[in-house]
Scaffold this active site. Structure first.
Site, mmCIF file in Angstrom:
data_model
loop_
_atom_site.group_PDB
_atom_site.id
_atom_site.type_symbol
_atom_site.label_atom_id
_atom_site.label_comp_id
_atom_site.label_asym_id
_atom_site.label_seq_id
_atom_site.Cartn_x
_atom_site.Cartn_y
_atom_site.Cartn_z
ATOM 1 N N ASN A 194 0.882 -1.198 -0.206
ATOM 2 C CA ASN A 194 0.185 0.089 -0.044
ATOM 3 C C ASN A 194 0.804 1.107 -0.017
ATOM 4 O O ASN A 194 0.167 2.178 -0.008
ATOM 5 C CB ASN A 194 -0.976 -0.164 1.236
ATOM 6 C CG ASN A 194 -0.396 -0.110 2.490
ATOM 7 O OD1 ASN A 194 0.964 0.142 2.656
ATOM 8 N ND2 ASN A 194 -1.076 -0.355 3.432
ATOM 9 N N ALA A 238 3.745 -5.142 7.499
ATOM 10 C CA ALA A 238 3.221 -4.896 8.930
ATOM 11 C C ALA A 238 3.854 -3.598 9.404
ATOM 12 O O ALA A 238 4.762 -3.020 8.803
ATOM 13 C CB ALA A 238 3.716 -5.938 9.720
ATOM 14 N N THR A 257 9.163 -12.164 14.359
ATOM 15 C CA THR A 257 10.476 -11.602 15.151
ATOM 16 C C THR A 257 10.795 -11.895 16.324
ATOM 17 O O THR A 257 10.045 -12.732 17.223
ATOM 18 C CB THR A 257 9.798 -10.131 15.305
ATOM 19 O OG1 THR A 257 10.723 -9.361 16.344
ATOM 20 C CG2 THR A 257 8.392 -10.095 15.947
ATOM 21 N N TYR A 288 3.390 -4.604 19.275
ATOM 22 C CA TYR A 288 3.976 -5.013 18.058
ATOM 23 C C TYR A 288 4.428 -6.653 18.178
ATOM 24 O O TYR A 288 4.039 -7.458 17.382
ATOM 25 C CB TYR A 288 5.356 -4.342 17.903
ATOM 26 C CG TYR A 288 6.038 -5.017 16.748
ATOM 27 C CD1 TYR A 288 5.814 -4.990 15.513
ATOM 28 C CD2 TYR A 288 7.480 -5.455 17.114
ATOM 29 C CE1 TYR A 288 6.300 -5.841 14.337
ATOM 30 C CE2 TYR A 288 8.092 -6.033 16.114
ATOM 31 C CZ TYR A 288 7.644 -6.204 14.740
ATOM 32 O OH TYR A 288 8.469 -6.820 13.855
ATOM 33 N N ARG A 315 22.866 -6.924 20.557
ATOM 34 C CA ARG A 315 21.896 -7.365 19.435
ATOM 35 C C ARG A 315 22.551 -8.521 18.474
ATOM 36 O O ARG A 315 23.792 -8.304 18.244
ATOM 37 C CB ARG A 315 21.351 -6.308 18.828
ATOM 38 C CG ARG A 315 20.231 -5.393 19.573
ATOM 39 C CD ARG A 315 19.112 -6.184 19.994
ATOM 40 N NE ARG A 315 18.335 -5.236 20.778
ATOM 41 C CZ ARG A 315 18.333 -4.964 22.240
ATOM 42 N NH1 ARG A 315 19.330 -5.733 23.020
ATOM 43 N NH2 ARG A 315 17.603 -4.305 22.783
ATOM 44 N N ASP A 354 13.702 -2.103 26.194
ATOM 45 C CA ASP A 354 14.716 -2.904 25.414
ATOM 46 C C ASP A 354 15.439 -3.702 26.289
ATOM 47 O O ASP A 354 15.847 -3.373 27.494
ATOM 48 C CB ASP A 354 15.715 -1.535 25.223
ATOM 49 C CG ASP A 354 15.697 -0.985 23.594
ATOM 50 O OD1 ASP A 354 14.914 -1.460 22.877
ATOM 51 O OD2 ASP A 354 16.147 0.031 23.389
#
Ligand code: UDP
Length: 323
Positions: free
Chosen positions: A32, A75, A117, A141, A219, A283
């Site tokens: 979109n 998403a 995720t 989320y 990470r 986090d």
């Protein structure tokens, strides 16, 4: 057979669309363009602008192309925004996906590769995180993605929809033609490179008091083209009769925010102005994947695992974009 790619104008979707083309598949993209970029979709690929929940449009696409599988990237993915405006996330990421699935089932599409995720795990109870780790997201989320995983499990049992839920860790890097271009940008590597380019005056280090060797959060950065490869392997796994499953996609090695900044200094040869700042809400201190399952079952082997090599690809792309 063709593959319907939702969100094919986005960062990971556009790289995977190109990888599909290279592997001899015929992708068809629906996007979109709320966050995607029309020019990111290869000119050889049929493109439909619209919502994945637009049943008439998706039905039309499925009638016009011989499609046997869907890769579902589209998403909303801003964690902070999802906390402030959860209805936007559940309406888009969950309700629209249910509508998409309705039409796919009506057309007897049996294979579904889903962008999930590591945010579905929440605060890690142990690292590296394997797929059996409890899933207790800490933001809407992550919940929206976990809800879709659960819906897929139910649809597999009831309707025989075969799925692969790919749980990405930190997607990063660029190809020669596609890179990370979010608006607004919140991710560490592009922001560090914006600072190196002088586009922003400094970069905040969110949290310097984590229980990690240098106090900054760790990470697992995984190159976007390695993610794309995993999607194609997952699709082939399903087409070859593989069962539905979830797979972590990460390198299995963690880098701290400070290490990423230091690596970016080496790669760019430029000064990076990092400002020590408070932690960002929600986090976790350390997210590192155990991706053995993707290696064992899909035969996935990430090719670009070194953080400098990942940043190098992103730097090339960003400097080219600003030339
Ligand atoms: N981060 C940071 N400064 C920034 C953006 C991110 O210190 O301006 C940190 C963030 O707190 C996390 C890591 O960098 O520890 C990666 O963040 P990113 O937003 O790229 O991905 P996330 O891990 O949130 O999906």
């Amino acid at each position: 057979m063709s593959v319907l790619v939702t969100g094919g104008a986005g960062y990971i979707g556009s790289v995977t669309t190109d990888a599909l083309l290279r592997s001899g598949e015929t992708p068809v993209v629906i996007d979109n363009l709320v966050y995607g970029h029309r020019e990111a979709v290869h000119s050889d690929v049929p493109f439909y602008e619209g919502d994945i929940g637009d049943k008439e449009l998706v039905g039309k696409i499925l009638s016009e192309h011989k499609i046997d599988a869907c890769m579902h990237f589209s998403a909303y993915a801003y964690v902070g925004e999802s906390v402030e405006d959860p209805k936007k996330y559940f309406a888009n990421n969950v309700v629209q996906t249910v509508r998409l699935l309705d039409v796919l089932l009506e057309h007897n599409i049996k294979y579904f590769v889903f962008s999930s995720t590591c945010a579905t795990y929440g605060e890690p109870q142990y690292v590296p995180i394997d797929e059996a780790h409890p899933q207790q997201p800490t933001n809407p989320y992550g919940w929206s993605k976990l809800m879709v995983e659960q819906i897929l499990r139910s649809y597999d049992t009831a309707y025989g929809l075969r799925f692969a839920a790919l749980r990405y860790f930190n997607a990063s890097g660029a190809t020669d033609t596609h890179g990370e271009d979010h608006e607004p940008e919140t991710h560490l590597i592009p922001l560090v490179l914006y600072n190196a380019l002088g586009r922003i005056p400094n970069i905040s280090i969110f949290g310097t008091d984590y229980p990690t060797p240098d106090g900054t959060a760790i990470r697992d950065y995984i190159h976007v083209s390695d993610l794309a490869d995993a999607h194609i392997l997952a699709l082939n796994h399903l087409r070859n009769g593989g069962t539905s499953d979830a797979f972590n996609l990460g390198n299995g090695s963690g880098y701290s925010v400070q290490e990423v900044i230091d690596a970016a200094r080496r790669v760019t040869g430029r000064e990076i102005n990092a400002v020590r700042s408070p932690r960002r809400a929600g986090d976790p201190s350390r997210l590192v994947a155990n991706a053995e399952k993707a290696r064992a079952i899909l035969g996935w082997q990430p090719k670009i695992s070194d953080i400098e090599a990942i940043i190098e690809t992103a730097w090339k792309w960003h400097t080219r974009m600003t030339d």
